[in-house]
Design an enzyme around this catalytic site. Structure first.
Site, PDB file in Angstrom:
ATOM      1  CE  LYS A 151     -46.186  -8.285 -21.681  1.00 13.79           C
ATOM      2  NZ  LYS A 151     -45.432  -7.166 -22.326  1.00 13.79           N
ATOM      3  N   GLY A 153     -51.534 -13.819 -24.890  1.00 11.87           N
ATOM      4  CA  GLY A 153     -51.403 -15.244 -24.597  1.00 11.87           C
ATOM      5  C   GLY A 153     -50.660 -15.512 -23.311  1.00 11.87           C
ATOM      6  CG  ASP A 165     -43.643 -10.927 -22.225  1.00  9.38           C
ATOM      7  OD1 ASP A 165     -42.621 -10.469 -21.664  1.00  9.38           O
ATOM      8  OD2 ASP A 165     -44.133 -10.431 -23.248  1.00  9.38           O
TER       9      ASP A 165
END
Length: 264
Positions: A10, A97, A120
């Site tokens: 990301k 993660g 996130d």
């Protein structure tokens, strides 16, 4: 039977910090994309939960219930062996993660509770470009961006998120432009993107000056900026990212360098 999944990196192409709530959570306005570089997961159902971690960044990754993939599997009601190949550095501002946990939820369900695993995780459930606002809970899928190559570089430094946010002198910064333009080419898009910001870049530089070295090394990209709270930085290119990666990797053999394409 083994099931497999990919957890793409990301990248926050912009990250505007627009306020802070009374509970301490920061408000943001961010353009988020994903890259065809990432971790790999495989799942084999069984009576006992197990996590095995391999790959270049396996060191230090927990293999018990502290791992987000374990927690995500429990939320989805799935049990068995999870083999996690860590190709992305952790604590590096590219959602390593969180993307792993989202890959579990995409595969087995439970996406409605994604935010319980971290701010996130919801944005990582989909690999399309998105505008992320609020505390990460307001998501707006965007039209496809122009084709772009991306170069990710991390100077082998972990930047703790808390001190980076704590170093913000101003918490109520202006948001992004109301409308994200539909540029037809990478050059036009990066011209607009260059007018946006990552408000955490300054505080992160104070903690890890190596980030500045990375940004300097990315000279020649259409745009170079830090992702998230750092310390990974990215360069956007219409072409030539692999040549730039080879040059940087030769000059800095201890840095993590990876190239890919922005996913649409």
């Amino acid at each position: 039977m083994t099931t497999e999944a990919i957890a793409p990196a990301k990248v926050n192409l912009s990250l505007h910090i627009t306020g802070q709530r009374s509970d301490g959570y920061h408000l943001l306005d961010s353009l988020v994309v994903f890259v065809d570089v990432g971790d790999r997961l495989s799942f084999k159902a069984g009576p006992v939960m197990q996590v095995e971690v391999t790959g270049p960044f396996a060191k230090g990754v927990p293999t018990d219930s502290r791992n987000l993939v374990w927690q995500a599997a429990e939320m989805a009601g799935w049990t068995g062996l999870i083999q996690l190949e860590k190709n992305l550095p952790h604590g590096a501002g590219i959602g390593s993660g969180s993307s792993d946990a989202a890959a579990v939820l995409r595969t087995f369900g439970g996406a409605q509770a994604a935010a319980r695993l971290g701010a996130d995780v919801p944005v990582c459930l989909s690999s399309v470009p998105q505008r992320m606002r609020g505390i990460g809970d307001i998501l707006e899928p965007l039209p496809a961006l122009p084709p772009m190559e991306i170069l990710l570089v991390n100077p082998d430094v972990i930047v703790p998120t808390g001190p980076v946010f704590g170093g913000l002198a101003i918490k109520n910064n202006p948001p992004m432009s109301d409308v994200i333009p539909q540029a037809s080419d990478a050059e036009s898009f990066c011209e607009w993107l260059g007018q946006q910001r990552n408000d955490l870049e300054g505080p992160a530089l104070e903690i890890a000056p190596q980030i500045g070295e990375v940004l300097t090394a990315l000279d020649g990209a259409l745009l170079a900026r830090m992702s998230g709270s750092g310390s990974t930085c990215f360069g956007l290119y219409s072409s030539g990212a692999k040549d730039a990666a080879a040059r940087i990797a030769e000059a800095h053999p201890n840095w993590w360098v990876a190239t890919g394409n922005v996913l649409n």
